[in-house]
Design a protein around this motif. Structure first.
Motif, PDB file in Angstrom:
ATOM      1  N   GLU A  95       0.813  -1.218   0.000  1.00  0.00           N
ATOM      2  CA  GLU A  95       0.000   0.000   0.000  1.00  0.00           C
ATOM      3  C   GLU A  95       0.849   1.273   0.000  1.00  0.00           C
ATOM      4  O   GLU A  95       0.561   2.233   0.708  1.00  0.00           O
ATOM      5  CB  GLU A  95      -0.975  -0.010   1.176  1.00  0.00           C
ATOM      6  N   CYS A  96       1.932   1.261  -0.798  1.00  0.00           N
ATOM      7  CA  CYS A  96       2.703   2.483  -0.997  1.00  0.00           C
ATOM      8  C   CYS A  96       2.887   2.700  -2.489  1.00  0.00           C
ATOM      9  O   CYS A  96       2.613   1.797  -3.294  1.00  0.00           O
ATOM     10  CB  CYS A  96       4.037   2.433  -0.269  1.00  0.00           C
ATOM     11  N   THR A  97       3.334   3.882  -2.868  1.00  0.00           N
ATOM     12  CA  THR A  97       3.401   4.242  -4.285  1.00  0.00           C
ATOM     13  C   THR A  97       4.662   5.029  -4.583  1.00  0.00           C
ATOM     14  O   THR A  97       4.957   6.027  -3.918  1.00  0.00           O
ATOM     15  CB  THR A  97       2.167   5.085  -4.689  1.00  0.00           C
ATOM     16  N   ILE A  98       5.408   4.551  -5.604  1.00  0.00           N
ATOM     17  CA  ILE A  98       6.600   5.246  -6.086  1.00  0.00           C
ATOM     18  C   ILE A  98       6.464   5.467  -7.582  1.00  0.00           C
ATOM     19  O   ILE A  98       6.350   4.493  -8.338  1.00  0.00           O
ATOM     20  CB  ILE A  98       7.896   4.436  -5.846  1.00  0.00           C
ATOM     21  N   PRO A  99       6.442   6.712  -8.063  1.00  0.00           N
ATOM     22  CA  PRO A  99       6.508   6.943  -9.512  1.00  0.00           C
ATOM     23  C   PRO A  99       7.956   6.825  -9.986  1.00  0.00           C
ATOM     24  O   PRO A  99       8.859   7.406  -9.380  1.00  0.00           O
ATOM     25  CB  PRO A  99       5.980   8.382  -9.656  1.00  0.00           C
ATOM     26  N   VAL A 100       8.189   6.062 -11.044  1.00  0.00           N
ATOM     27  CA  VAL A 100       9.545   5.902 -11.577  1.00  0.00           C
ATOM     28  C   VAL A 100       9.557   6.278 -13.052  1.00  0.00           C
ATOM     29  O   VAL A 100       8.547   6.168 -13.756  1.00  0.00           O
ATOM     30  CB  VAL A 100      10.075   4.464 -11.395  1.00  0.00           C
ATOM     31  N   ASP A 101      10.724   6.709 -13.531  1.00  0.00           N
ATOM     32  CA  ASP A 101      10.853   7.056 -14.945  1.00  0.00           C
ATOM     33  C   ASP A 101      11.238   5.821 -15.766  1.00  0.00           C
ATOM     34  O   ASP A 101      11.310   4.701 -15.231  1.00  0.00           O
ATOM     35  CB  ASP A 101      11.855   8.205 -15.134  1.00  0.00           C
ATOM     36  N   ARG A 102      11.506   6.003 -17.055  1.00  0.00           N
ATOM     37  CA  ARG A 102      11.786   4.866 -17.946  1.00  0.00           C
ATOM     38  C   ARG A 102      13.066   4.132 -17.566  1.00  0.00           C
ATOM     39  O   ARG A 102      13.233   2.965 -17.921  1.00  0.00           O
ATOM     40  CB  ARG A 102      11.862   5.351 -19.391  1.00  0.00           C
ATOM     41  N   ASP A 103      13.970   4.802 -16.843  1.00  0.00           N
ATOM     42  CA  ASP A 103      15.206   4.157 -16.415  1.00  0.00           C
ATOM     43  C   ASP A 103      15.087   3.531 -15.029  1.00  0.00           C
ATOM     44  O   ASP A 103      16.087   3.036 -14.486  1.00  0.00           O
ATOM     45  CB  ASP A 103      16.348   5.169 -16.420  1.00  0.00           C
ATOM     46  N   GLY A 104      13.874   3.572 -14.450  1.00  0.00           N
ATOM     47  CA  GLY A 104      13.668   2.987 -13.128  1.00  0.00           C
ATOM     48  C   GLY A 104      14.057   3.871 -11.974  1.00  0.00           C
ATOM     49  O   GLY A 104      14.105   3.411 -10.821  1.00  0.00           O
ATOM     50  N   ASN A 105      14.315   5.147 -12.247  1.00  0.00           N
ATOM     51  CA  ASN A 105      14.671   6.071 -11.177  1.00  0.00           C
ATOM     52  C   ASN A 105      13.414   6.632 -10.517  1.00  0.00           C
ATOM     53  O   ASN A 105      12.473   7.034 -11.209  1.00  0.00           O
ATOM     54  CB  ASN A 105      15.503   7.231 -11.731  1.00  0.00           C
TER      55      ASN A 105
END
Length: 542
Positions: A95-105
């Motif tokens: 139940e947590c959320t991390i937005p990542v970019d195309r490189d996984g950062n």
């Protein structure tokens, strides 16, 4: 009364799993044999970041560094250990959320399961028209329950709420995001380079159709309802799927073989159910950590809407895990320790020294059962089961001049036990488990023999204490890895679990705790309207 469990001599396994247990407080890493033997384990804390009034975050890089530091400590001392490790597998909080970019950062810190910034955003998506059922549009409520088994939390404390908030308040972050990940998904991405989510880690996005466990998938209608683009969610995999080998850089950093496998793993409630050995239908485990839950496997998807209990996808391919969750358990003891006993003000006369929890046990044990009439309600952060009420608050009832802090300590422990009994009653009926049966207790609170006996007396259930309750999630991750590698089946797991003691309820205390429980429920009925009136316009505590 406690009784010793029969001793089992472990057979040391030659093949090891590097098992990861990432919790809110930090990251445990363990070396676990396929026979369930734990050779070594370590812990690294991870900091919390409070944002404004409702935001609670962690830096995903801190998770990763805590894992690397702990794993390197375990592996550096012994080259033989490194050669024996055949797999890495994670259990993490959900139940947590991390937005990542195309490189996984990571594009921002992770929004955690106590972050409530998305409450308004998800409420707007859950409601449509003037007719509401518990805050949800009837048609939307019916669709969520039919397909997923549950509904987004209107408090915003899950990925559905977090992502809704990001879309509404951080559109630039959404635009740059390639995927929204849970903690388990992020760890697996860093281990393998593969962007995926297990059925249980994806669950609380509330966008998956879970009716057929052989074909769990994102539902286009739910995605439209939530306003989430499908390509921003990771592919779905099963907990026992082998995701691939470790990335070369990770294998090199840890000194592991390049072909070391990564098994997808599970979120904490799924892993704890396996690590507790409760893999058969109706077998109950109680996780007693900062928060608490009761879980049991069952063969079908069901929802008990009024009691807030549901059966949901889990680590076993052909089973659902029934879950009843409460907000504050051992968190009440941390509150007592940090905010009352050792609060840093002018009255503090001594620094906190070492682990104070054994001292709290010793003090509580010498106080008579019932805490001389003192009763504690452990609702520091509201409650979730069997009522979903964010307005509830904790409190002591019937405090008098005869009481000391010793009674208060006992009352805190008993209050959590009474709250557990409140959750247990509908759960027993839901999973078809017998009253007076057994519960296996895991998590940090399960290390306390005093609390285990109290749980037995208050609930009337036999309490089974594993050899190392705090290691249940790591054990679960190791067993999941064993199944994924084809070296175990889930039905092998109970024989690999070892118990320290079993605690039987004492008949002489039944009437006392029945009366306490009746008072506990009556206090909720009487006080809930007052809490709602007082707290409806106040920011929730953290």
């Amino acid at each position: 009364m406690p009784s010793a469990a029969p001793a089992i001599t472990p057979i040391r396994s030659e093949r090891l799993v590097l098992a990861v247990d990432l919790g809110t407080s930090g990251c445990k890493v363990a070396l676990v044999g396929m026979d369930g033997s734990v050779l070594a384990w370590t812990f690294r804390p991870v900091a919390l970041h409070l944002v404004d009034e409702l935001g609670v975050e962690q830096d995903p890089q801190d998770w990763w560094q805590a894992f690397l530091d702990g794993a390197q400590e375990l592996l550096a001392a012994d080259a033989q250990r490194r050669r024996q490790v055949v797999a890495v597998c994670c259990s993490t909080f959900g139940e947590c959320t991390i937005p990542v970019d195309r490189d996984g950062n990571a594009l921002a810190r992770a929004m955690l399961w106590v972050d409530m910034r998305g409450a308004d955003a998800i409420r707007r998506r859950a409601r449509r028209g003037r007719l509401h059922i518990q805050g949800y549009s009837p048609l939307r409520l019916a669709r969520w329950l039919r397909l997923t088994g549950g509904v987004p939390s209107l408090s915003g404390k899950d990925p559905a709420g977090h992502i809704a908030w990001l879309y509404d308040r951080q559109p630039a972050v959404v635009e740059r995001s390639s995927k929204f990940l849970n903690a388990l998904d992020f760890m697996n991405l860093r281990l393998t380079g593969r962007c995926c989510a297990t059925y249980d880690s994806a669950l609380t996005t509330w966008a998956t159709d879970n009716r057929d466990l052989s074909h769990v998938h994102y539902d286009e209608g739910l995605l439209r309802l939530l306003g989430i683009e499908r390509d921003k969610l990771p592919e779905l995999v099963h907990s026992t799927d082998v995701l691939g080998p470790l990335l070369p850089a990770v294998a090199h950093a840890l000194g592991l073989a390049p072909d070391t496998k990564v098994v997808a793993g599970a979120i904490d409630n799924s892993a704890a159910a396996i690590g507790a050995g409760t893999v058969r239908d109706g077998q109950l485990h109680l996780y007693l950590g900062t928060s608490s839950w009761l879980g049991a496997h069952m063969p079908r998807k069901r929802t008990h809407l009024s009691a807030y209990i549901a059966s949901l996808p889990c680590a076993q391919r052909d089973r659902y895990l029934a879950m009843a969750m409460q907000t504050s358990a051992a968190g009440n003891l941390a509150f007592l320790r940090d905010r009352i006993l050792f609060h840093g003000d002018e009255l503090q006369v001594d620094e906190q020294r070492g682990d104070v929890y054994p001292l709290l046990d010793r003090i509580a044990e010498r106080v008579p059962p019932g805490a001389r009439g003192l009763l504690y309600m452990p609702w520091l952060l509201g409650e979730r089961t069997p009522v979903d009420d964010r307005h509830l608050r904790a409190g002591l009832f019937n405090l008098s001049l005869e009481h000391t802090r010793e009674d208060i300590i006992r009352a805190f422990l008993e209050g959590v036990a009474l709250n557990t009994r409140w959750m247990l009653e509908p759960m027993l009926a839901f999973v078809g488990a017998p009253r007076g049966g057994a519960i296996t207790i895991v998590g940090g609170g399960g290390q306390s023999a005093v609390w285990c006996q109290m749980m037995a007396d208050v609930t009337g259930m036999l309490i089974q204490q594993p050899q190392a309750p705090i290691q249940a999630n790591a054990l679960g991750a190791a067993f999941i890895a064993g199944v994924g590698l084809g070296e175990l089946s889930f039905q092998d797991v109970p024989a690999l679990c070892r118990y320290r003691q079993r605690f039987e309820p004492r008949p002489a205390l039944r009437s006392l705790y029945d009366d306490s429980f009746a008072t506990f429920k009556q206090l909720h009925r009487r006080l809930a309207p007052l809490y709602r009136r007082i707290n409806q316009h106040r920011s929730p505590p953290r």
